[in-house]
Motif scaffolding. Structure first.
Motif, PDB file in Angstrom:
ATOM      1  N   MET A   1     -31.891  24.297   3.983  1.00 25.80           N
ATOM      2  CA  MET A   1     -32.102  23.660   2.693  1.00 25.80           C
ATOM      3  C   MET A   1     -33.128  24.477   1.907  1.00 25.80           C
ATOM      4  N   ALA A   2     -32.769  24.818   0.716  1.00 24.50           N
ATOM      5  CA  ALA A   2     -33.679  25.574  -0.133  1.00 24.50           C
ATOM      6  C   ALA A   2     -34.545  24.611  -0.915  1.00 24.50           C
ATOM      7  N   GLY A   3     -35.818  24.568  -0.582  1.00 23.41           N
ATOM      8  CA  GLY A   3     -36.778  23.745  -1.311  1.00 23.41           C
ATOM      9  C   GLY A   3     -36.404  22.276  -1.350  1.00 23.41           C
ATOM     10  N   GLY A   4     -37.377  21.478  -1.684  1.00 23.69           N
ATOM     11  CA  GLY A   4     -37.161  20.044  -1.785  1.00 23.69           C
ATOM     12  C   GLY A   4     -36.949  19.642  -3.230  1.00 23.69           C
ATOM     13  N   PRO A   5     -36.729  18.376  -3.441  1.00 28.03           N
ATOM     14  CA  PRO A   5     -36.522  17.890  -4.808  1.00 28.03           C
ATOM     15  C   PRO A   5     -37.812  17.950  -5.622  1.00 28.03           C
ATOM     16  N   LYS A   6     -37.650  17.961  -6.942  1.00 28.02           N
ATOM     17  CA  LYS A   6     -38.801  17.896  -7.832  1.00 28.02           C
ATOM     18  C   LYS A   6     -39.507  16.556  -7.601  1.00 28.02           C
ATOM     19  N   PRO A   7     -40.812  16.510  -7.873  1.00 27.52           N
ATOM     20  CA  PRO A   7     -41.560  15.269  -7.603  1.00 27.52           C
ATOM     21  C   PRO A   7     -40.954  14.010  -8.215  1.00 27.52           C
ATOM     22  N   VAL A   8     -40.470  14.075  -9.431  1.00 23.40           N
ATOM     23  CA  VAL A   8     -39.913  12.871 -10.059  1.00 23.40           C
ATOM     24  C   VAL A   8     -38.622  12.449  -9.353  1.00 23.40           C
ATOM     25  N   VAL A   9     -37.824  13.424  -8.930  1.00 32.99           N
ATOM     26  CA  VAL A   9     -36.592  13.131  -8.201  1.00 32.99           C
ATOM     27  C   VAL A   9     -36.942  12.576  -6.824  1.00 32.99           C
ATOM     28  N   GLU A  10     -37.887  13.234  -6.151  1.00 35.44           N
ATOM     29  CA  GLU A  10     -38.298  12.785  -4.831  1.00 35.44           C
ATOM     30  C   GLU A  10     -38.834  11.357  -4.881  1.00 35.44           C
ATOM     31  N   SER A  11     -39.662  11.058  -5.859  1.00 34.71           N
ATOM     32  CA  SER A  11     -40.232   9.721  -5.976  1.00 34.71           C
ATOM     33  C   SER A  11     -39.133   8.674  -6.141  1.00 34.71           C
ATOM     34  N   ALA A  12     -38.163   8.943  -6.993  1.00 36.80           N
ATOM     35  CA  ALA A  12     -37.065   7.998  -7.196  1.00 36.80           C
ATOM     36  C   ALA A  12     -36.262   7.809  -5.908  1.00 36.80           C
ATOM     37  N   ILE A  13     -35.996   8.902  -5.205  1.00 36.47           N
ATOM     38  CA  ILE A  13     -35.239   8.822  -3.956  1.00 36.47           C
ATOM     39  C   ILE A  13     -36.034   8.072  -2.892  1.00 36.47           C
ATOM     40  N   MET A  14     -37.327   8.332  -2.806  1.00 35.65           N
ATOM     41  CA  MET A  14     -38.145   7.666  -1.789  1.00 35.65           C
ATOM     42  C   MET A  14     -38.278   6.174  -2.064  1.00 35.65           C
ATOM     43  N   GLU A  15     -38.413   5.796  -3.331  1.00 33.02           N
ATOM     44  CA  GLU A  15     -38.489   4.377  -3.666  1.00 33.02           C
ATOM     45  C   GLU A  15     -37.157   3.686  -3.378  1.00 33.02           C
ATOM     46  N   ALA A  16     -36.046   4.374  -3.649  1.00 31.76           N
ATOM     47  CA  ALA A  16     -34.732   3.824  -3.322  1.00 31.76           C
ATOM     48  C   ALA A  16     -34.552   3.736  -1.803  1.00 31.76           C
ATOM     49  N   THR A  17     -35.113   4.690  -1.083  1.00 34.33           N
ATOM     50  CA  THR A  17     -35.056   4.653   0.381  1.00 34.33           C
ATOM     51  C   THR A  17     -35.833   3.456   0.896  1.00 34.33           C
ATOM     52  N   ARG A  47     -27.853  17.444  -0.973  1.00 38.50           N
ATOM     53  CA  ARG A  47     -28.412  18.752  -1.287  1.00 38.50           C
ATOM     54  C   ARG A  47     -29.821  18.925  -0.686  1.00 38.50           C
ATOM     55  N   TYR A  48     -30.584  17.842  -0.634  1.00 37.76           N
ATOM     56  CA  TYR A  48     -31.978  17.937  -0.198  1.00 37.76           C
ATOM     57  C   TYR A  48     -32.232  17.471   1.238  1.00 37.76           C
ATOM     58  N   LEU A  55     -33.847  12.219   5.809  1.00 43.39           N
ATOM     59  CA  LEU A  55     -34.291  11.408   4.670  1.00 43.39           C
ATOM     60  C   LEU A  55     -35.426  10.466   5.088  1.00 43.39           C
ATOM     61  N   VAL A  56     -35.255   9.794   6.222  1.00 46.05           N
ATOM     62  CA  VAL A  56     -36.279   8.858   6.688  1.00 46.05           C
ATOM     63  C   VAL A  56     -37.550   9.591   7.095  1.00 46.05           C
ATOM     64  N   ALA A  57     -37.425  10.748   7.723  1.00 50.34           N
ATOM     65  CA  ALA A  57     -38.606  11.548   8.064  1.00 50.34           C
ATOM     66  C   ALA A  57     -39.353  11.927   6.783  1.00 50.34           C
ATOM     67  N   SER A  58     -38.615  12.287   5.748  1.00 46.04           N
ATOM     68  CA  SER A  58     -39.241  12.602   4.453  1.00 46.04           C
ATOM     69  C   SER A  58     -39.885  11.364   3.850  1.00 46.04           C
ATOM     70  N   PHE A  59     -39.246  10.213   4.019  1.00 41.09           N
ATOM     71  CA  PHE A  59     -39.818   8.952   3.532  1.00 41.09           C
ATOM     72  C   PHE A  59     -41.149   8.670   4.218  1.00 41.09           C
ATOM     73  N   LEU A  60     -41.226   8.882   5.525  1.00 45.00           N
ATOM     74  CA  LEU A  60     -42.478   8.646   6.248  1.00 45.00           C
ATOM     75  C   LEU A  60     -43.567   9.615   5.787  1.00 45.00           C
ATOM     76  N   GLU A  61     -43.196  10.847   5.477  1.00 44.78           N
ATOM     77  CA  GLU A  61     -44.166  11.798   4.919  1.00 44.78           C
ATOM     78  C   GLU A  61     -44.634  11.326   3.547  1.00 44.78           C
ATOM     79  N   TYR A  62     -43.725  10.797   2.770  1.00 46.52           N
ATOM     80  CA  TYR A  62     -44.051  10.222   1.464  1.00 46.52           C
ATOM     81  C   TYR A  62     -45.031   9.060   1.626  1.00 46.52           C
ATOM     82  N   GLU A  63     -44.796   8.217   2.635  1.00 54.54           N
ATOM     83  CA  GLU A  63     -45.702   7.110   2.922  1.00 54.54           C
ATOM     84  C   GLU A  63     -47.083   7.621   3.338  1.00 54.54           C
ATOM     85  N   SER A  64     -47.117   8.734   4.075  1.00 59.70           N
ATOM     86  CA  SER A  64     -48.412   9.348   4.436  1.00 59.70           C
ATOM     87  C   SER A  64     -49.170   9.749   3.184  1.00 59.70           C
TER      88      SER A  64
END
Length: 192
Positions: A1-17, A47-48, A55-64
Motif C-alpha cells: 500500500m502506498a501511503g495512507g489516506p489524507k487526515p480528513v479522509v482517515e478521520s472520516a473512515i475511522m469515525e465510520a469504523t 485502496r488504503y 482497518l481495525v489495527a489502524s482504528f486502534l492506532e487512531y484511538e491511541s
C-alpha cells in the motif's frame, strides 16, 4: 500500500469504523458497513487497507492518537491530570456511550490470533500506561502525591481499567472497582 489516506479522509473512515464496530461488532465488520457510514466507497477503503483486520489495527492506532490528545489537553497539574486519566480509563463512559465495550472485548480475543491487532492494542495500552506513569511521577516530583512507585501505581490503575472494561461489557456495574481503586490505590498516592 502506498501511503495512507489524507487526515480528513482517515478521520472520516475511522469515525465510520467506530460506528460500524459499535453496531456490528468486530466479527461482522466489513468495508461495506464502514463505507455506509462515511462518504467514501469500498474502493477507497480497499485502496488504503488490506482487509478489515488492517482497518481495525489502524482504528486502534487512531484511538491511541486520540488518547494522546486527551492527555495533551488535560490540565498540567498532576492531581487534575490524573483525574482526567482515571475518568477515561476507569469511568468507561465514552466507550459505553459509543457502544464499544463489547467490540473491545472482541478485539482482545482477536488479538490472541492476530499479531496486527495485538500490536495495535499493545500500542494503545502503552500510550495509556505511560501517561499514568508520567502523571504519577510528576505528582511525586512536585509533592502533590506521596512518594510511591509510579510504575506499580500505574499497574494497579491499569488492572482496574481492564477489570472495569470486562465488568461493564458483561452488563455489570464497575462502581465497586472504582471505589476500591479510590480507597486502596489512590489513597496511597495522594498527599495528606
Amino acid at each position: 500500500m502506498a501511503g495512507g489516506p489524507k487526515p480528513v479522509v482517515e478521520s472520516a473512515i475511522m469515525e465510520a469504523t467506530r460506528e460500524a464496530l459499535a453496531e456490528e461488532g468486530y466479527r461482522e465488520l466489513s468495508f461495506e458497513t464502514v463505507a455506509t457510514g462515511c462518504e467514501y466507497d469500498e474502493g477507497t477503503l480497499d485502496r488504503y487497507y488490506d482487509d478489515t483486520t488492517h482497518l481495525v489495527a489502524s482504528f486502534l492506532e487512531y484511538e491511541s492518537d486520540r488518547f494522546a490528545e486527551l492527555v495533551m489537553l488535560a490540565p498540567e497539574e498532576p492531581h487534575l491530570r490524573l483525574r482526567v486519566l482515571l475518568e477515561a480509563l476507569v469511568g468507561l463512559d465514552t466507550l459505553d456511550a459509543d457502544g464499544l465495550l463489547e467490540p473491545y472485548l472482541e478485539l482482545y480475543v482477536q488479538a490472541l490470533r492476530d499479531e496486527r491487532i495485538q500490536a495495535s492494542l499493545d500500542s494503545l495500552h502503552s500510550v495509556m500506561y505511560d501517561s499514568l506513569v508520567e502523571t504519577i511521577e510528576a505528582g511525586v516530583e512536585v509533592g502533590c502525591f506521596d512518594p510511591v512507585d509510579p510504575d506499580l501505581a500505574a499497574s494497579a490503575i491499569f488492572s482496574v481499567h481492564e477489570a472495569a472494561l470486562r465488568q461493564e461489557a458483561l452488563g455489570n456495574d464497575s462502581a465497586r472497582l472504582r471505589d476500591a481503586l479510590d480507597q486502596f490505590v489512590l489513597a496511597d498516592i495522594r498527599s495528606a
